[in-house]
Design an enzyme around this catalytic site. Structure first.
Site, mmCIF file in Angstrom:
data_model
loop_
_atom_site.group_PDB
_atom_site.id
_atom_site.type_symbol
_atom_site.label_atom_id
_atom_site.label_comp_id
_atom_site.label_asym_id
_atom_site.label_seq_id
_atom_site.Cartn_x
_atom_site.Cartn_y
_atom_site.Cartn_z
ATOM 1 N N SER A 141 0.866 -1.195 0.000
ATOM 2 C CA SER A 141 0.000 0.000 0.000
ATOM 3 C C SER A 141 0.891 1.231 0.000
ATOM 4 O O SER A 141 2.071 1.151 0.363
ATOM 5 C CB SER A 141 -0.845 -0.002 1.283
ATOM 6 O OG SER A 141 -1.471 1.242 1.481
ATOM 7 N N TYR A 154 -1.835 0.022 10.871
ATOM 8 C CA TYR A 154 -2.011 -0.370 9.463
ATOM 9 C C TYR A 154 -0.734 -0.037 8.680
ATOM 10 O O TYR A 154 -0.226 -0.866 7.923
ATOM 11 C CB TYR A 154 -3.229 0.319 8.844
ATOM 12 C CG TYR A 154 -3.425 -0.079 7.394
ATOM 13 C CD1 TYR A 154 -3.778 -1.390 7.057
ATOM 14 C CD2 TYR A 154 -3.240 0.832 6.356
ATOM 15 C CE1 TYR A 154 -3.932 -1.778 5.725
ATOM 16 C CE2 TYR A 154 -3.401 0.461 5.023
ATOM 17 C CZ TYR A 154 -3.745 -0.844 4.710
ATOM 18 O OH TYR A 154 -3.895 -1.230 3.391
HETATM 19 P P1 NDP Z 1 -11.699 -5.620 0.511
HETATM 20 O O1 NDP Z 1 -12.164 -5.364 1.908
HETATM 21 O O2 NDP Z 1 -12.643 -5.412 -0.600
HETATM 22 O O3 NDP Z 1 -11.096 -7.091 0.415
HETATM 23 C C1 NDP Z 1 -10.332 -7.658 1.439
HETATM 24 C C2 NDP Z 1 -10.229 -9.160 1.222
HETATM 25 O O4 NDP Z 1 -9.411 -9.710 2.279
HETATM 26 C C3 NDP Z 1 -11.585 -9.836 1.293
HETATM 27 O O5 NDP Z 1 -11.688 -10.806 0.279
HETATM 28 C C4 NDP Z 1 -11.575 -10.500 2.658
HETATM 29 O O6 NDP Z 1 -12.308 -11.723 2.596
HETATM 30 C C5 NDP Z 1 -10.078 -10.806 2.849
HETATM 31 N N1 NDP Z 1 -9.762 -10.944 4.258
HETATM 32 C C6 NDP Z 1 -9.752 -9.984 5.212
HETATM 33 N N2 NDP Z 1 -9.491 -10.525 6.405
HETATM 34 C C7 NDP Z 1 -9.329 -11.852 6.209
HETATM 35 C C8 NDP Z 1 -9.064 -12.948 7.055
HETATM 36 N N3 NDP Z 1 -8.891 -12.794 8.385
HETATM 37 N N4 NDP Z 1 -8.971 -14.191 6.537
HETATM 38 C C9 NDP Z 1 -9.144 -14.372 5.198
HETATM 39 N N5 NDP Z 1 -9.396 -13.384 4.340
HETATM 40 C C10 NDP Z 1 -9.495 -12.134 4.844
HETATM 41 O O7 NDP Z 1 -10.409 -4.676 0.349
HETATM 42 P P2 NDP Z 1 -9.338 -4.524 -0.833
HETATM 43 O O8 NDP Z 1 -9.674 -5.365 -1.976
HETATM 44 O O9 NDP Z 1 -9.165 -3.082 -1.050
HETATM 45 O O10 NDP Z 1 -8.044 -5.062 -0.077
HETATM 46 C C11 NDP Z 1 -7.173 -6.019 -0.619
HETATM 47 C C12 NDP Z 1 -5.748 -5.674 -0.212
HETATM 48 O O11 NDP Z 1 -5.382 -4.423 -0.781
HETATM 49 C C13 NDP Z 1 -5.528 -5.520 1.299
HETATM 50 O O12 NDP Z 1 -4.314 -6.150 1.642
HETATM 51 C C14 NDP Z 1 -5.434 -4.012 1.491
HETATM 52 O O13 NDP Z 1 -4.667 -3.670 2.611
HETATM 53 C C15 NDP Z 1 -4.755 -3.610 0.195
HETATM 54 N N6 NDP Z 1 -4.895 -2.211 -0.205
HETATM 55 C C16 NDP Z 1 -6.147 -1.665 -0.366
HETATM 56 C C17 NDP Z 1 -6.243 -0.330 -0.742
HETATM 57 C C18 NDP Z 1 -7.575 0.364 -0.875
HETATM 58 O O14 NDP Z 1 -7.600 1.617 -0.852
HETATM 59 N N7 NDP Z 1 -8.664 -0.361 -1.035
HETATM 60 C C19 NDP Z 1 -5.045 0.484 -1.020
HETATM 61 C C20 NDP Z 1 -3.811 -0.204 -0.801
HETATM 62 C C21 NDP Z 1 -3.751 -1.501 -0.437
HETATM 63 P P3 NDP Z 1 -13.365 -12.209 3.708
HETATM 64 O O15 NDP Z 1 -13.941 -10.996 4.355
HETATM 65 O O16 NDP Z 1 -14.335 -13.041 2.941
HETATM 66 O O17 NDP Z 1 -12.520 -13.038 4.619
HETATM 67 C C1 8X3 Z 2 -5.046 1.652 1.678
HETATM 68 C C2 8X3 Z 2 -4.722 3.047 1.292
HETATM 69 O O1 8X3 Z 2 -4.257 5.391 2.146
HETATM 70 O O2 8X3 Z 2 -5.999 4.114 3.271
HETATM 71 O O3 8X3 Z 2 -3.905 0.909 1.917
HETATM 72 O O4 8X3 Z 2 -3.690 3.591 3.606
HETATM 73 S S1 8X3 Z 2 -4.653 4.072 2.650
#
Ligand code: NDP
Ligand code: 8X3
Length: 255
Positions: A141, A154
């Site tokens: 991220s 985070y």
């Molecule tokens: P979502 O919340 O849409 O997706 C998160 C996914 O992670 C879900 O499929 C969820 O599945 C899974 N997950 C969370 N906790 C668990 C757990 N304990 N066990 C198994 N699976 C888990 O968010 P994003 O798609 O945005 O996030 C994906 C990645 O991208 C993350 O690592 C996030 O930190 C990163 N990211 C996101 C950004 C953003 O702005 N959205 C920016 C930068 C990075 P379920 O709930 O079914 O378990």
């Molecule tokens: C998700 C983006 O800016 O909320 O990783 O940290 S931010």
């Protein structure tokens, strides 16, 4: 050419789900994981039906090392040769100054974003090391590149992902295993709704007045990284919405 197999953690929504579609479209068979079993099953059927790819769901909480171990150990023999691991499952919880932080939030972020990623990587790497081939793409991220206020834990987990990625790349050099990192800025997924405990208005406000990245933007990037020639590794991609310069500066239409 032999069909490649990818395992995507956190495929039930957002970036993971979009990546499942893009990789299937590119010809990958898939193992998809997550906690929400109904969403996994729906996705499994969609991938099989629409892309004619093999797809297997594994339902476990990545924080639960026993569940994770059991699920991976039970993989049928024809699902064990994993060529590509996308370490995507992750979350942020809360946006609070350190002295108001919630211990259970901290534990959940550390256990998911760091410990879960480490454990599944270790398991999948056994086969990759033996075969001397494979690719791990870790989802970091902008919070892994910069530390912002109210986001200490985070940011710490994503800085850890960056450090693990760099060390992994060195450890795996003799085995020809690629290790890449994708660090997005704001992406419009369930991420902010989860961060704010289901408060959709607060989540929506995160993207007020700007066009955030979409899950498809990141999925496309991941697929591009995964499909480079064998001798090319993309170490590190930092990808931002045009309206976001870094962790601190955004340009919103109302400004
Ligand atoms: P979502 O919340 O849409 O997706 C998160 C996914 O992670 C879900 O499929 C969820 O599945 C899974 N997950 C969370 N906790 C668990 C757990 N304990 N066990 C198994 N699976 C888990 O968010 P994003 O798609 O945005 O996030 C994906 C990645 O991208 C993350 O690592 C996030 O930190 C990163 N990211 C996101 C950004 C953003 O702005 N959205 C920016 C930068 C990075 P379920 O709930 O079914 O378990
Ligand atoms: C998700 C983006 O800016 O909320 O990783 O940290 S931010």
């Amino acid at each position: 050419m032999e069909t490649k197999l990818a395992l995507i953690t956190g495929a039930t929504s957002g970036i993971g789900k979009a990546t499942a579609f893009k990789l299937a479209e590119s010809g990958y068979d898939l193992i998809i994981t997550g906690r929400r079993v109904k969403l996994l099953m729906d996705l499994e059927i969609l991938i099989q039906r629409n892309y004619k790819r093999r797809c297997l769901s594994l339902n476990f909480d990545i924080r639960n090392s026993k569940e994770l171990d059991t699920a991976m150990n039970k993989l049928p023999s024809d699902w064990r040769k994993i060529d590509l691991l996308i370490n995507n499952a992750g979350l942020a919880l809360g946006l609070d100054p350190i002295h108001k932080g919630d211990l259970s939030h901290w534990e959940q972020m550390i256990d998911t974003n760091i410990k879960g990623l480490l454990q599944i990587s270790k398991i999948v790497l056994q086969g990759m090391v033996e075969r001397k081939s494979g690719h791990i793409i870790n989802i970091s991220s902008i919070a892994g590149k910069e530390a912002y206020g109210n986001g200490s834990v985070y940011c710490a987990t994503k800085h850890a992902v960056e450090a693990i990625t760099k060390s992994m790349r060195i450890d795996l050099l003799p085995f020809g295993i690629k290790v890449s990192s994708v660090a997005p800025g704001m992406v419009n997924t369930e991420f902010s709704t989860v961060r704010f405990g289901g408060d959709r208005a607060k989540a929506y406000a995160t993207y007020n007045g700007l066009s955030p990245l979409t899950a498809d933007d990141i999925a496309e990037t991941i697929t591009w990284i995964a499909t480079r020639p064998k001798h090319v590794n993309i170490n590190d991609v930092l990808i931002m919405p045009t309206a976001q310069a870094n962790a601190f500066n955004t340009y919103r239409k109302s400004e």
